[in-house]
Each structure stands twice: as C-alpha cells, then as structure tokens.
Design an enzyme around this catalytic site. Structure first.
Site, PDB file in Angstrom:
ATOM      1  N   TYR A   1       0.845  -1.200   0.000  1.00  0.00           N
ATOM      2  CA  TYR A   1       0.000   0.000   0.000  1.00  0.00           C
ATOM      3  C   TYR A   1       0.886   1.258   0.000  1.00  0.00           C
ATOM      4  O   TYR A   1       1.148   1.838   1.048  1.00  0.00           O
ATOM      5  CB  TYR A   1      -0.918   0.007   1.226  1.00  0.00           C
ATOM      6  CG  TYR A   1      -1.754  -1.238   1.365  1.00  0.00           C
ATOM      7  CD1 TYR A   1      -2.872  -1.447   0.551  1.00  0.00           C
ATOM      8  CD2 TYR A   1      -1.438  -2.214   2.307  1.00  0.00           C
ATOM      9  CE1 TYR A   1      -3.643  -2.583   0.681  1.00  0.00           C
ATOM     10  CE2 TYR A   1      -2.212  -3.356   2.448  1.00  0.00           C
ATOM     11  CZ  TYR A   1      -3.308  -3.544   1.629  1.00  0.00           C
ATOM     12  OH  TYR A   1      -4.077  -4.671   1.760  1.00  0.00           O
TER      13      TYR A   1
ATOM     14  N   ASP B   1     -12.839  -5.588   2.987  1.00  0.00           N
ATOM     15  CA  ASP B   1     -13.031  -5.666   1.545  1.00  0.00           C
ATOM     16  C   ASP B   1     -13.864  -6.838   1.052  1.00  0.00           C
ATOM     17  O   ASP B   1     -14.823  -6.655   0.315  1.00  0.00           O
ATOM     18  CB  ASP B   1     -11.666  -5.697   0.854  1.00  0.00           C
ATOM     19  CG  ASP B   1     -10.843  -4.463   1.147  1.00  0.00           C
ATOM     20  OD1 ASP B   1     -11.141  -3.759   2.132  1.00  0.00           O
ATOM     21  OD2 ASP B   1      -9.885  -4.199   0.410  1.00  0.00           O
TER      22      ASP B   1
ATOM     23  N   TYR C   1      -8.214 -12.761   3.286  1.00  0.00           N
ATOM     24  CA  TYR C   1      -8.549 -11.372   3.600  1.00  0.00           C
ATOM     25  C   TYR C   1      -9.987 -11.179   4.078  1.00  0.00           C
ATOM     26  O   TYR C   1     -10.929 -11.343   3.320  1.00  0.00           O
ATOM     27  CB  TYR C   1      -8.321 -10.597   2.309  1.00  0.00           C
ATOM     28  CG  TYR C   1      -7.782  -9.199   2.420  1.00  0.00           C
ATOM     29  CD1 TYR C   1      -6.577  -8.929   3.034  1.00  0.00           C
ATOM     30  CD2 TYR C   1      -8.495  -8.149   1.859  1.00  0.00           C
ATOM     31  CE1 TYR C   1      -6.079  -7.630   3.084  1.00  0.00           C
ATOM     32  CE2 TYR C   1      -8.007  -6.850   1.901  1.00  0.00           C
ATOM     33  CZ  TYR C   1      -6.804  -6.596   2.520  1.00  0.00           C
ATOM     34  OH  TYR C   1      -6.322  -5.318   2.564  1.00  0.00           O
ATOM     35  N   TRP C   2     -10.180 -10.808   5.348  1.00  0.00           N
ATOM     36  CA  TRP C   2     -11.455 -10.454   5.962  1.00  0.00           C
ATOM     37  C   TRP C   2     -12.487 -11.574   5.984  1.00  0.00           C
ATOM     38  O   TRP C   2     -13.649 -11.336   6.327  1.00  0.00           O
ATOM     39  CB  TRP C   2     -12.055  -9.207   5.285  1.00  0.00           C
ATOM     40  CG  TRP C   2     -11.273  -7.971   5.574  1.00  0.00           C
ATOM     41  CD1 TRP C   2     -10.478  -7.277   4.711  1.00  0.00           C
ATOM     42  CD2 TRP C   2     -11.176  -7.271   6.832  1.00  0.00           C
ATOM     43  NE1 TRP C   2      -9.896  -6.193   5.341  1.00  0.00           N
ATOM     44  CE2 TRP C   2     -10.315  -6.174   6.651  1.00  0.00           C
ATOM     45  CE3 TRP C   2     -11.751  -7.487   8.090  1.00  0.00           C
ATOM     46  CZ2 TRP C   2     -10.001  -5.267   7.667  1.00  0.00           C
ATOM     47  CZ3 TRP C   2     -11.438  -6.593   9.108  1.00  0.00           C
ATOM     48  CH2 TRP C   2     -10.577  -5.499   8.888  1.00  0.00           C
TER      49      TRP C   2
ATOM     50  N   GLU D   1      -0.074  -7.306   9.192  1.00  0.00           N
ATOM     51  CA  GLU D   1      -1.352  -6.703   8.814  1.00  0.00           C
ATOM     52  C   GLU D   1      -2.497  -7.391   9.551  1.00  0.00           C
ATOM     53  O   GLU D   1      -3.416  -6.729  10.048  1.00  0.00           O
ATOM     54  CB  GLU D   1      -1.513  -6.837   7.298  1.00  0.00           C
ATOM     55  CG  GLU D   1      -2.680  -6.097   6.709  1.00  0.00           C
ATOM     56  CD  GLU D   1      -2.711  -6.223   5.188  1.00  0.00           C
ATOM     57  OE1 GLU D   1      -3.629  -5.636   4.582  1.00  0.00           O
ATOM     58  OE2 GLU D   1      -1.836  -6.889   4.603  1.00  0.00           O
TER      59      GLU D   1
END
Length: 473
Positions: A65, A210, A395-396, A439
């Site tokens: 990022y 996301d 992710y998520w 993260e």
C-alpha cells in the site's frame, strides 16, 4: 529485525531526519516506562512508523500500500500522537487537504511520485480530477472516488487531548472541525440511501472489510469486469490464497467503474451495491460525539452533534440489531433485509457509548462465545469461526485484524468490561510483537499474514502501551 540491523537503521534515521523527526526518534532513547519488554516493543512500533513516514503522511505498507489510505491515517494518528502530537496532526491534515467539495474524504490520496504500476486501481483508473469534477474532487490532487469508515473525528480529538497546548498553539481544532463536520454532513445527507437515518456504503472497499462474506449475496448480483480489463498489483506482494479472488476483484472493478462513469454523484448514480454496515455507522456515532467534544472545547454549540449521535444510535439499534443472534447485522438495501452472516463488523458497535444494556450484554456474550472466541485467544476473528464461509487466511473472511480488535477493546472499556478488554490488550501486544507487526493474523494459529511492518498495527500497539487517561466521550 536482527538487533544489529535495527541499531544501524536507528542511527541512520537519526542522521537523516529533520528536527521534528529527531524528536520522534527520541522515544528510542527513553528509559523503560514499565518493563524492558515493553520498551523493546515500543521501539519496534516506533521504528515501523518512522520507516513508513513519507514526509507528509504515513503509508500503510512500503510494499502493498504505497499511498495514503483514509482510515489507516486515522488509526496511525492515534498512535503517532504518543511520539509527536504535531506529526499526528499533520497526518490528519494531509488527508483532509484532499477532501472533496461535497464533503467526502476519499479512501486513497495518491502520491504522484509513485508509479501507476505500483498499485491498482491507480489514478488513471479513478480519474478523480476529471470524472469527479462536478462532485467537487480536487483539481490538483488525484484520489479515489469512494470513502472509508469515519474514524477521523475520534482520531482528531484524541490527538488534541494528547497535547492540548500544542493543538491550541497551531489552531488544530479550528482548522479540522469544519472539515470533519462537512464529512459527516455528506454521509448523513447524500449517503442516507435507505431513508432510515444511517449512512450507506456503495462499494465493498468502503467499510474497510473488503471481501467479507457479508457482501457475498450483494456481490453475486454484479457482472464482473473481465480479468483482461485490470491488473492486480496486490498479488505481487501477497499470496493469492490470502487475497480476494479474481472473480470478486472483477466485481469491485465493475462497481468502481460504474460509479466513476456516474461522475461519483450520489444523487444520480444507480447503485447495484448498497448496504448499511454496523461498524461504519458505529464509528460515525463515536465521531459525532468527538465533534461535540471539539465544539465544547472551542466554546461553540455542540448540541447538533449530540442530537445526531443519539438519533444514529437509535437507528443503529432499530435497523441493525438482531436480538436473537445477539449481534448487529449488515442490512442489504437492495431488498431491505438483514444479511445472515456474522462478522466482526457486528461487534464493533461496542465502541458506541450509551447503548441499551441488553445490547451490551448480548455483544459481550457473542464475543466470548463459540462464534468469535478464537483458539489463540484475545484477537477477534473477522468472521464467524463456525460460519460456512470461514477461511483462516483469506482477507477479511476469518483472519483477526489489529484495528478491529483495538476498537472492540476500546468498546469494552467504554462499558466497564475491563477483564475482557485486558484479555484483548494482552493478546494484541503479544501477537503484534510475534508477527512482526503484521497486517493480520490467522486466528487459529496466530501466524502473521499479509504485509509486515504494517503501520496501523504499530500505531495501535503504541496506543495500548501508553497511559490512555483521556476522559470518555
């Protein structure tokens, strides 16, 4: 990082940073506030933020990022305030400098020195200065056209409280209060798409989670863009098994492109994806209380903000609380029905003050029950451990994130649940250190996933290590 390498880097940083930067790095030389282990962790967290500082703001990660992200900067400021109140103010002010005339704070502010190939969607995809002109996009700064959760006013208030004298000297609150008020006005005006008083999100990236399973049903209605029409830079820095699928990414691109073609105009755009998210609205409520506190500090009327916080809290409970499941649900505005999935978004409203007692007790029971009590203990999974879509690494869709756990820890303390809060704090600090400020982590094993040396993980570590004595909102 090996100690000798860290020592060399610390010395190098001291030689390169200007005076303000040297004041930040002075933390590395301070005596231990409590235990030596805490000082080691504090030094490591400070070093991550120093390394990720660009001169005006902080990137979430030097690899994955490389620009400025909206809610990242808010969390980063909350940690930076313990190193330098001035730098924390600058973090927020640099983001607000890219605010649109309609009040929205974009979710990415692009660094023009970074090549377009380093991240997708890049500025040439969003085309904000051209496509967003009628909606008030800045002409001189390229941004995305969507938003992220409104945690900024809370961050600004905490930054002020850390060093009120410095804040007053620089006129920090008088500068940011009108901009943050305009931001909330945008969300509560143009984004009240359901008519029930809550802000809606129109892209899965807007709530910050996301590819949560909470979006799956809504996303299935979206015709994805063809893979040949976009390039995924994220897969250069993360394993495909950890990232959203190409199919989901194609749907994200389609939604963003459609919004762009509508000029990012919420009054005329036809939203194929629109949901009311509990976490997004909970953070809006807390930030309304923060605006009220700022107004009081400036001897200005704050009643408007306290009244809005009260109305939002009632709407949050009336529209999104599931008493039987004891969790807040996402509401899909396509059919105006709650989404069946349980996610961490439904627990984050613990951060809202003045919740009904039965809601607080219900959230506490869900947090400590089989759906979210992870084997590693402490950090809260992003999705129901027993849910059909649970994936410990993607992710998520299962991993435990440090920022959401920080919010829940804060919420537990807000409601006097100190034992549960202490458990999260202890786990947070241990996992941040063991994972290299990752993260996020695998909630089953504690293994760090995603990017390392992640800025909000480091920043919120600093916050949990510090003496947080600010008065409650």
């Amino acid at each position: 990082m090996p100690p000798d390498r860290g020592s060399r880097r610390s010395s190098l940083l001291r030689s390169r940073l200007p005076q303000e930067g040297r004041r930040v790095t002075s933390l590395l030389d301070r005596p231990a506030p409590t235990a030596p282990a805490d000082l080691t962790l504090r030094r490591g967290a400070a070093r991550v933020l120093i390394d990720n500082w660009t001169g005006v703001s902080t990137v979430p990660s030097r690899t994955l990022y490389p620009h400025q992200w909206s809610w990242d900067s808010a969390f980063i400021a909350i940690g930076l305030r313990h190193l330098s109140a001035r730098r924390a103010q600058q973090e927020l002010e640099s983001l607000l400098n890219a605010q649109w005339a309609d009040g929205r704070i974009p979710h990415i502010v692009f660094n023009p020195a970074v090549a377009h190939s380093a991240y997708f969607p890049s500025p040439d995809f969003w085309q904000s200065s051209h496509a967003g002109r009628k909606s008030g996009a800045p002409a001189a700064t390229e941004t995305s056209g969507i938003v992220q959760p409104p945690v900024h006013a809370l961050a600004a208030w905490l930054v002020h409280l850390t060093d009120p004298a410095e804040s007053r000297r620089r006129g920090f609150l008088p500068r940011v209060l009108p901009r943050l008020t305009a931001w909330h006005d945008y969300l509560l005006g143009r984004r009240d798409l359901g008519g029930g008083g809550l802000a809606a999100v129109v892209h899965p990236w807007e709530p910050g989670m996301d590819n949560s399973p909470c979006w799956d049903t809504a996303l299935h209605r979206i015709q994805p863009s063809a893979p040949s029409g976009f390039r995924r830079a994220d897969l250069h820095h993360g394993h495909p098994a950890d990232r959203p699928t190409d199919l989901d990414y194609g749907r994200y691109v389609r939604l963003a492109a459609d919004y762009r073609e509508a000029g990012y105009d919420d009054r005329t755009a036809r939203f194929a994806f629109a949901v009311e998210d509990p976490s997004f609205n909970a953070l809006l409520i807390v930030s309304e209380w923060a605006l009220a506190a700022m107004a009081q500090e400036l001897a200005m009327p704050g009643r408007r903000h306290t009244e809005r916080a009260g109305r939002l809290t009632r709407a949050l409970v009336d529209r999104l609380w599931d008493e039987e499941a004891r969790i807040f649900r996402v509401r899909d505005l396509h059919d105006d029905r709650p989404v069946a999935e349980r996610s961490v978004s439904g627990l984050i409203p613990l951060v809202v003050p003045h919740l009904p007692d039965q809601v607080i007790h219900g959230l506490r029971a869900t947090l400590t029950g089989p759906h979210f009590d992870a084997p590693t203990g402490g950090l809260v999974p992003s999705y129901d451990l027993t849910g059909p879509a649970f994936d410990a690494t993607r992710y998520w869709r299962g991993p435990a994130w440090f920022n959401t756990s920080w919010l829940i820890e804060r919420g537990l303390r807000t409601h006097g649940l100190a034992c549960e809060a202490d458990r999260i704090r202890t786990s947070f600090l241990g996992q941040a250190e063991q994972s290299g400020f990752a993260e996020y982590i695998d909630p089953s094993t504690g293994t760090g996933r995603g990017a390392q040396n992640f800025s909000w993980t480091a920043a919120l570590t600093l916050d949990l290590l510090s003496d947080r004595t600010e008065p409650p909102l």
